[in-house]
Design a protein around this motif. Structure first.
Motif, mmCIF file in Angstrom:
data_model
loop_
_atom_site.group_PDB
_atom_site.id
_atom_site.type_symbol
_atom_site.label_atom_id
_atom_site.label_comp_id
_atom_site.label_asym_id
_atom_site.label_seq_id
_atom_site.Cartn_x
_atom_site.Cartn_y
_atom_site.Cartn_z
ATOM 1 N N LYS A 189 0.814 -1.217 0.000
ATOM 2 C CA LYS A 189 0.000 0.000 0.000
ATOM 3 C C LYS A 189 0.847 1.267 0.000
ATOM 4 C CE LYS A 189 -3.973 -1.948 2.504
ATOM 5 N NZ LYS A 189 -4.773 -1.860 3.748
ATOM 6 N N VAL A 190 1.895 1.276 0.799
ATOM 7 C CA VAL A 190 2.680 2.502 0.940
ATOM 8 C C VAL A 190 3.323 2.895 -0.388
ATOM 9 C CG1 VAL A 190 4.777 1.283 1.690
ATOM 10 C CG2 VAL A 190 4.432 3.683 2.319
ATOM 11 N N GLY A 193 0.491 4.038 -2.747
ATOM 12 C CA GLY A 193 -0.048 5.318 -2.311
ATOM 13 C C GLY A 193 0.870 6.485 -2.593
ATOM 14 N N VAL A 194 2.170 6.262 -2.465
ATOM 15 C CA VAL A 194 3.132 7.329 -2.752
ATOM 16 C C VAL A 194 3.171 7.639 -4.241
ATOM 17 C CG1 VAL A 194 5.601 7.852 -2.800
ATOM 18 C CG2 VAL A 194 4.574 6.943 -0.730
ATOM 19 N N ARG A 195 2.996 6.628 -5.066
ATOM 20 C CA ARG A 195 3.111 6.808 -6.514
ATOM 21 C C ARG A 195 1.824 7.324 -7.153
ATOM 22 N NH1 ARG A 195 7.309 6.872 -9.596
ATOM 23 N NH2 ARG A 195 6.972 5.068 -10.924
ATOM 24 N N SER A 196 0.676 7.029 -6.541
ATOM 25 C CA SER A 196 -0.598 7.383 -7.161
ATOM 26 C C SER A 196 -1.552 7.962 -6.124
ATOM 27 C CB SER A 196 -1.230 6.146 -7.813
ATOM 28 O OG SER A 196 -2.598 6.354 -8.090
ATOM 29 N N GLU A 197 -2.068 9.159 -6.406
ATOM 30 C CA GLU A 197 -3.043 9.779 -5.507
ATOM 31 C C GLU A 197 -4.318 8.947 -5.424
ATOM 32 O OE1 GLU A 197 -3.790 13.735 -6.726
ATOM 33 O OE2 GLU A 197 -1.746 14.447 -6.371
ATOM 34 N N SER A 200 -3.653 6.267 -2.998
ATOM 35 C CA SER A 200 -3.551 6.876 -1.674
ATOM 36 C C SER A 200 -4.933 7.131 -1.088
ATOM 37 C CB SER A 200 -2.766 8.189 -1.766
ATOM 38 O OG SER A 200 -2.700 8.818 -0.505
ATOM 39 N N THR A 201 -5.826 7.685 -1.905
ATOM 40 C CA THR A 201 -7.197 7.932 -1.448
ATOM 41 C C THR A 201 -7.923 6.622 -1.147
ATOM 42 O OG1 THR A 201 -7.291 9.954 -2.779
ATOM 43 C CG2 THR A 201 -9.390 9.008 -2.070
ATOM 44 N N THR A 204 -6.768 5.297 2.293
ATOM 45 C CA THR A 204 -6.788 6.157 3.487
ATOM 46 C C THR A 204 -8.125 6.836 3.743
ATOM 47 O OG1 THR A 204 -5.952 8.059 2.217
ATOM 48 C CG2 THR A 204 -4.314 6.643 3.298
ATOM 49 N N SER A 205 -9.101 6.635 2.867
ATOM 50 C CA SER A 205 -10.351 7.389 3.001
ATOM 51 C C SER A 205 -11.548 6.533 3.393
ATOM 52 C CB SER A 205 -10.649 8.120 1.683
ATOM 53 O OG SER A 205 -9.608 9.017 1.376
ATOM 54 N N TYR A 254 -5.578 5.688 -12.785
ATOM 55 C CA TYR A 254 -4.837 5.788 -11.527
ATOM 56 C C TYR A 254 -3.967 7.045 -11.447
ATOM 57 C CZ TYR A 254 -6.433 1.048 -10.700
ATOM 58 O OH TYR A 254 -7.229 -0.060 -10.496
#
Length: 343
Positions: A189-190, A193-197, A200-201, A204-205, A254
């Protein structure tokens, strides 16, 4: 300082040069003959000294390489090396008796990004001319360089990308599973998430993917998804020409602009009259501006042939076909107006 090709300025400038290796130390003297005659406007290259697969070379530059060095003589040390090293260098101007007149030293490290170090303001021209009789022996100036390579100090390599790339398709520490058709992809995930908003959403949402640790992907081909993950982990794609269309869609989904650009470029190379309508639709749906522009231009160039084809009829009747036809006609009108204005 800009990188220069390592060469001797002229054999006549080099007279007595001695080199002695002691453990990790290098000592060399560069005796420049006819120095008085060549000082005003010529860059001088010292001899190349080789030790342990490293090549060192002094460069004397009488030309100001920056406004801040005006009125000074610049001396640089150039290095070619196959390994990363820490080192200390000391550059001196010797007087006619072989004693040190002026010395400057510094510490540096080589990791491939930079290969030239030294002093833009090594010695003032005025000081050099004032002490000419003491420094110049038979119109020759001697510069000494001492170098110590610290063998016990290891220059850190940029291994971050390599370490991340090593996790591609690796179960180690994975915490998310993607199910694409009949294949399972484990990921982290990390990194996603760092590579693609978008990822990440997603993680984390409060979406169900964040708690279930499993994502079902039904709109992307297995091979395309594998290359999508490869890009996220390694910044590279294997055989992009084979997956460019599907990967463009995935990159848009993505939000990976650099990957979109890679796909657009691959599709531009494949763009021709027979597929230009298909590629125009693909570009429009996925906001690929460059591909769309070139597709429209190609359609205009071959409009008489294209508008008589069955593809054109299907294109006009598909979703967004009418809007795109209007855009093609508008662009064609603007091009014609521009041509008339020129003539």
């Amino acid at each position: 300082m800009a990188r220069k090709r390592m060469k001797l300025h002229n054999d006549s400038f080099i007279n007595d040069t001695s080199t002695r290796n002691v453990d990790s130390h290098l000592f060399c003297n560069w005796r420049i003959l006819s120095f008085c005659n060549h000082l005003p406007n010529e860059r001088l290259y010292g001899p190349i000294h080789t030790e342990n697969n490293r090549q060192w070379q002094l460069i004397l530059d009488p030309i100001e390489i920056a406004e801040t060095s005006y009125g000074f003589l610049t001396i640089m040390l150039h290095l070619e090396s196959s390994e990363n090293i820490y080192f200390r260098y000391e550059i001196s101007v010797l007087n006619a008796e072989g004693r040190v007149h002026k010395t400057l030293s510094n510490f540096a490290y080589f990791n491939g990004d930079r290969n030239c170090w030294g002093f833009e303001k090594f010695i003032e021209r005025e000081e050099l001319f004032t002490n000419m009789q003491d420094l110049i022996n038979d119109c020759a100036l001697t510069i000494r360089c001492k170098i110590r390579v610290f063998k016990d100090l290891v220059v850190p390599k940029n291994e971050v990308l390599q370490n991340i790339a090593s996790l591609f398709m690796d179960d180690k520490l994975s915490d998310i599973i993607f199910r694409v058709q009949d294949k399972e992809f484990k990921a982290h995930k990390v990194i996603l998430g760092v590579r693609s908003e978008v990822f990440s959403t997603m993680f984390t949402s409060g979406f169900k993917e964040a708690t279930n640790n499993e994502v079902r992907v039904d709109d992307i081909d297995v091979k395309v998804f594998e290359e999508l993950l490869r890009y996220i982990y390694t910044d590279s794609v294997v055989n992009i020409d084979d997956v460019a269309k599907g990967l463009l869609v995935a990159a848009e989904k993505y939000n990976l602009p650099p990957l979109k650009s890679m796909c657009e470029f691959a599709l531009l190379k494949d763009l021709h009259v027979d597929n230009t309508l298909e590629y125009l639709l693909l570009a429009d749906f996925n906001r690929a501006k460059v591909l769309k522009e070139y597709a429209i231009d190609l359609i205009i160039q071959h409009f008489c042939d294209i508008q008589c084809s069955e593809q054109w009829s299907r294109f006009r009747n598909c979703d967004k076909g009418g809007t795109l036809v209007e855009e093609i006609m508008k662009t064609m009108a603007l091009q014609c107006a521009a041509i008339r204005k020129i003539h």
